[in-house]
Design an enzyme around this catalytic site. Sequence first.
Site, PDB file in Angstrom:
ATOM      1  N   CYS A  14      39.068   4.802  21.482  1.00 47.33           N
ATOM      2  CA  CYS A  14      39.034   3.532  20.742  1.00 47.33           C
ATOM      3  C   CYS A  14      39.030   2.411  21.774  1.00 47.33           C
ATOM      4  CB  CYS A  14      40.272   3.421  19.857  1.00 47.33           C
ATOM      5  SG  CYS A  14      41.788   3.405  20.825  1.00 47.33           S
ATOM      6  N   HIS A  70      49.971   1.437  23.330  1.00 47.68           N
ATOM      7  CA  HIS A  70      50.782   1.482  22.105  1.00 47.68           C
ATOM      8  C   HIS A  70      52.126   0.781  22.245  1.00 47.68           C
ATOM      9  CE1 HIS A  70      47.742   4.406  20.565  1.00 47.68           C
ATOM     10  NE2 HIS A  70      47.828   3.489  19.652  1.00 47.68           N
ATOM     11  N   CYS A  92      47.793  -2.927  22.775  1.00 49.93           N
ATOM     12  CA  CYS A  92      46.605  -3.205  21.962  1.00 49.93           C
ATOM     13  C   CYS A  92      46.901  -4.341  20.972  1.00 49.93           C
ATOM     14  CB  CYS A  92      46.242  -1.932  21.203  1.00 49.93           C
ATOM     15  SG  CYS A  92      44.873  -2.133  20.079  1.00 49.93           S
ATOM     16  N   GLU A 122      55.040   3.920  20.082  1.00 47.76           N
ATOM     17  CA  GLU A 122      54.623   2.761  19.282  1.00 47.76           C
ATOM     18  C   GLU A 122      55.666   2.432  18.216  1.00 47.76           C
ATOM     19  OE1 GLU A 122      50.696   2.944  17.415  1.00 47.76           O
ATOM     20  OE2 GLU A 122      51.512   1.730  15.796  1.00 47.76           O
ATOM     21  N   SER A 214      48.937  12.296  18.499  1.00 50.15           N
ATOM     22  CA  SER A 214      49.244  12.279  17.069  1.00 50.15           C
ATOM     23  C   SER A 214      47.982  12.011  16.244  1.00 50.15           C
ATOM     24  CB  SER A 214      50.363  11.283  16.785  1.00 50.15           C
ATOM     25  OG  SER A 214      49.909  10.095  16.266  1.00 50.15           O
ATOM     26  N   ASN A 215      47.103  11.142  16.725  1.00 48.09           N
ATOM     27  CA  ASN A 215      45.923  10.834  15.894  1.00 48.09           C
ATOM     28  C   ASN A 215      44.950  12.011  15.859  1.00 48.09           C
ATOM     29  OD1 ASN A 215      43.374  10.036  17.609  1.00 48.09           O
ATOM     30  ND2 ASN A 215      45.124   9.185  18.703  1.00 48.09           N
TER      31      ASN A 215
HETATM   32  S1  SF4 Z   1      46.122   0.598  17.732  1.00 53.08           S
HETATM   33 FE1  SF4 Z   1      45.989   2.373  19.059  1.00 53.08          FE
HETATM   34  S2  SF4 Z   1      44.457   3.700  18.130  1.00 53.08           S
HETATM   35 FE2  SF4 Z   1      44.226   1.651  17.243  1.00 53.08          FE
HETATM   36  S3  SF4 Z   1      42.672   0.619  18.502  1.00 53.08           S
HETATM   37 FE3  SF4 Z   1      44.662   0.085  19.336  1.00 53.08          FE
HETATM   38  S4  SF4 Z   1      45.045   1.610  20.921  1.00 53.08           S
HETATM   39 FE4  SF4 Z   1      43.415   2.417  19.637  1.00 53.08          FE
END
Ligand code: SF4
Length: 281
Positions: A14, A70, A92, A122, A214-215
Amino acid sequence: MPREILVAEAAGFCFGVKKAIQKAESMDQAFIFGSLIHNPQEVERLSKMKKHIVHDLEEIDGNQVVITAHGLDIKKIEEMKSKNFDIIDTTCPLVTRIYKEGWKLESQGFQIVIIGDPNHVEVKGIASRMKNPIIVYEESDLIGLKPHAKIGVICQSTLLLEKFDKFVHILQGYCDQVVAINTICKPTKDRQTSAALLAQQVDLMIVIGGRNSSNTHKLAQTCQTYLPLKTFHVETASELQPQWFHNQKKVGITAGASTPDYLIQECIEKIQSFDLIVPAS
Ligand code: SF4
């Protein structure tokens, strides 16, 4: 006829993880606090480039420390500041958004409920920024929950969509007012919906990603809903077994948000190579 290999429309890195890795790569040497990415192969590649994962500030040689995509428990960040660390924060923006949604609900008098894994960095980071949050992850966590007049729900960015809806529905039975903000990030939603879509079109699904991701686990769960016996979770191409593909015309591939493209490519090439193998009867 060679089998068809279809990759989910949204799969792999991502933007949040990609940005965090690019930042670490741009530094001569980096000390990353906690797992930058839940993928052992990528962690190994980075460590060869002097990007070290540390779990204790004492392990850091120098005064620069990287916070991962995270986020991190605010108390740990305060400790870093008190020790004059130069903090490179790659949290992020979609995780920061969760903090903001939580604060907004708190300011309106809601009791915060976080749906997410209490052991995940997170969730620890989100919880540490709220006043008195309740964390729920298993359905059993909801049993015996004290009734509250106003509950404000937020969740881990990588939660399963179905889990969010299910838990909110249960919580509505506990109190008069539930305001639920679905804070699952768009890249996660896109990966889950495109994996579900693909799993309905193919004979077999390969889910690529770290066993500690986890994802990736959630993507595998999504695919198992449609292909319970034909969903295989692998970390690398070396785990792919030729017998899985015998008589399977259409193979679907998806990958977690922390799976680098080269691991996906290696799996595609390995599956293609099985076309050349005559399976044992
Ligand atoms: S919250 Fe986590 S999974 Fe979603 S875009 Fe940001 S880093 Fe990627």
